[in-house]
Design an enzyme around this catalytic site. Structure first.
Site, mmCIF file in Angstrom:
data_model
loop_
_atom_site.group_PDB
_atom_site.id
_atom_site.type_symbol
_atom_site.label_atom_id
_atom_site.label_comp_id
_atom_site.label_asym_id
_atom_site.label_seq_id
_atom_site.Cartn_x
_atom_site.Cartn_y
_atom_site.Cartn_z
ATOM 1 N N ASP A 46 -7.335 0.726 0.023
ATOM 2 C CA ASP A 46 -6.020 0.982 0.617
ATOM 3 C C ASP A 46 -5.944 2.402 1.195
ATOM 4 O O ASP A 46 -5.436 2.609 2.297
ATOM 5 C CB ASP A 46 -4.909 0.840 -0.443
ATOM 6 N N GLY A 53 0.803 -1.238 0.000
ATOM 7 C CA GLY A 53 0.000 0.000 0.000
ATOM 8 C C GLY A 53 0.824 1.272 0.000
ATOM 9 O O GLY A 53 0.348 2.316 0.465
ATOM 10 N N ALA A 69 -0.600 5.118 0.618
ATOM 11 C CA ALA A 69 -0.117 5.852 1.800
ATOM 12 C C ALA A 69 0.512 7.178 1.370
ATOM 13 O O ALA A 69 0.307 8.222 2.002
ATOM 14 C CB ALA A 69 0.896 5.006 2.569
HETATM 15 O O1 PMV Z 1 -1.217 -6.391 -3.854
HETATM 16 P P1 PMV Z 1 -2.224 -5.337 -3.587
HETATM 17 O O2 PMV Z 1 -2.108 -4.686 -2.286
HETATM 18 O O3 PMV Z 1 -2.359 -4.367 -4.716
HETATM 19 O O4 PMV Z 1 -3.632 -6.103 -3.391
HETATM 20 C C1 PMV Z 1 -4.544 -6.372 -4.377
HETATM 21 C C2 PMV Z 1 -5.735 -7.002 -3.765
HETATM 22 C C3 PMV Z 1 -6.620 -7.727 -4.772
HETATM 23 O O5 PMV Z 1 -7.662 -8.326 -4.035
HETATM 24 C C4 PMV Z 1 -5.845 -8.804 -5.483
HETATM 25 C C5 PMV Z 1 -7.194 -6.783 -5.820
HETATM 26 C C6 PMV Z 1 -8.232 -5.806 -5.307
HETATM 27 O O6 PMV Z 1 -8.503 -4.820 -6.021
HETATM 28 O O7 PMV Z 1 -8.824 -6.029 -4.244
#
Ligand code: PMV
Length: 317
Positions: free
Chosen positions: A152, A108, A112
């Site tokens: 996020d 994230g 952030a």
């Molecule tokens: O790796 P990250 O923090 O970008 O997580 C993506 C999370 C997913 O579930 C794979 C995609 C989403 O949009 O929720």
């Protein structure tokens, strides 16, 4: 005058990928932050300095985001341009970013940074509420990632341990757990959008299996929510391993990730991918009794560090 704000990164404890199809996910912000320091400058530019590079654009035109070379900086220029327009000022602004969060591995860091920059730049004029910061930070992030759900940025702004699903948005998890995790970086670069696309293809080819896995994920998240209330680390760890197995079945693990989980499992309560997978990081649940052993073991094969849940979210200093 300097305006300083910081915001935390995040990890997903349960439910990544399945959340895209309406299941519930559990995520939390972590005690690793990005700090943004903004100040007015005499030059007629918006300048951004970070360990990943330096970039500036003129303020003579406030409609030149297309000229930004380093894509990840576009949201920050967007925030500064918006503030300059709305406050009709003639000065430039310099923004310095300092980060404790490794970039591009699903922790994230870009959200952030958007939250910290939004609070810091606007703090030069008047301090915004968390609610207003998160709105602008999400708009800013959409300049580079249109489909961004905002999950996020929200967890970074408000902090803590939350559940999230598409229909109901955020829900507070009322227990205030003091969980410790080790984050190990596989050093395999991943691209979230590519991995999400790959899972969609898997789902289309394996509808029945995917529906079954969604039901299993729902059970895991329900059990995890009760285990959090009871602070049952053994149960939470075993649910993390179960969740990792589902992520393996949809094809988002890698040999390196499986090796990290295998090693972590020897001493921690449990471990799994966090985020999109296809590389990126794993998390292992630990406490004082097994943190050192797990860290020593994982250090032999990856970069890793201990982190805990951050309950403060965005902070002005
Ligand atoms: O790796 P990250 O923090 O970008 O997580 C993506 C999370 C997913 O579930 C794979 C995609 C989403 O949009 O929720």
């Amino acid at each position: 005058m300097k305006s300083i704000a910081s915001a935390p990164g995040k990890i997903i404890l349960f439910g990544e990928h399945f959340v895209v199809y309406g299941m519930k996910a559990v995520l939390c912000s972590i005690d690793k932050r990005i700090t943004a320091t903004s100040q007015f400058i005499d030059e007629k530019v918006i300048r951004i300095r970070s360990s990943l590079g330096e970039s500036e654009i003129s303020i003579d035109s406030l409609d030149n985001l297309g000229k930004v070379q380093q894509k990840f900086m576009k949201p920050f220029f967007y925030v500064a341009q918006k503030a300059i327009k709305e406050n009709s000022i003639k000065n430039g602004i310099e923004i310095v970013l300092e980060s404790e969060i490794p970039p591009g591995v699903g922790l994230g860091s870009s959200s952030a940074a958007c939250v910290a920059v939004t609070a810091s730049v606007n703090g030069l004029f008047s301090k915004l509420s968390k609610k207003d910061v998160v709105k602008i930070a999400i708009q800013a992030e959409r300049t580079i990632f249109e489909q961004n759900s905002g999950a996020d940025s929200s967890v970074s702004t408000f902090g803590g341990l939350v559940s999230y699903d598409l229909k109901n948005g955020f829900g507070d998890i009322t227990s205030r757990n003091d969980l410790n995790f080790i984050i190990s970086n596989s050093a395999q670069v991943h691209n979230t959008q590519d991995v999400v696309r790959q899972v969609r293809i898997f789902k289309e080819k394996n509808e029945d299996l995917f529906n079954r896995l969604c039901r299993e994920e729902t059970d895991i998240v329900d059990d995890a929510t009760s285990s959090l209330k009871e602070n049952d680390l053994h149960k939470l760890g075993s649910l993390m391993l179960k969740n990792h197995d589902l992520l393996k079945q949809i094809g988002v693990s890698t040999e390196k990730i499986d090796l990290l989980v295998h090693e972590a499992k020897k001493t921690s309560y449990g471990a799994k991918i966090t985020g999109a997978g296809g590389g990126g990081c794993i998390i292992s649940l630990v406490d004082n009794s097994n943190s050192e052993d797990t860290l020593n073991n994982l250090r032999k094969i990856s970069d890793c560090f201990v982190t805990k849940i951050d309950y403060s979210g965005l902070r002005y200093s």
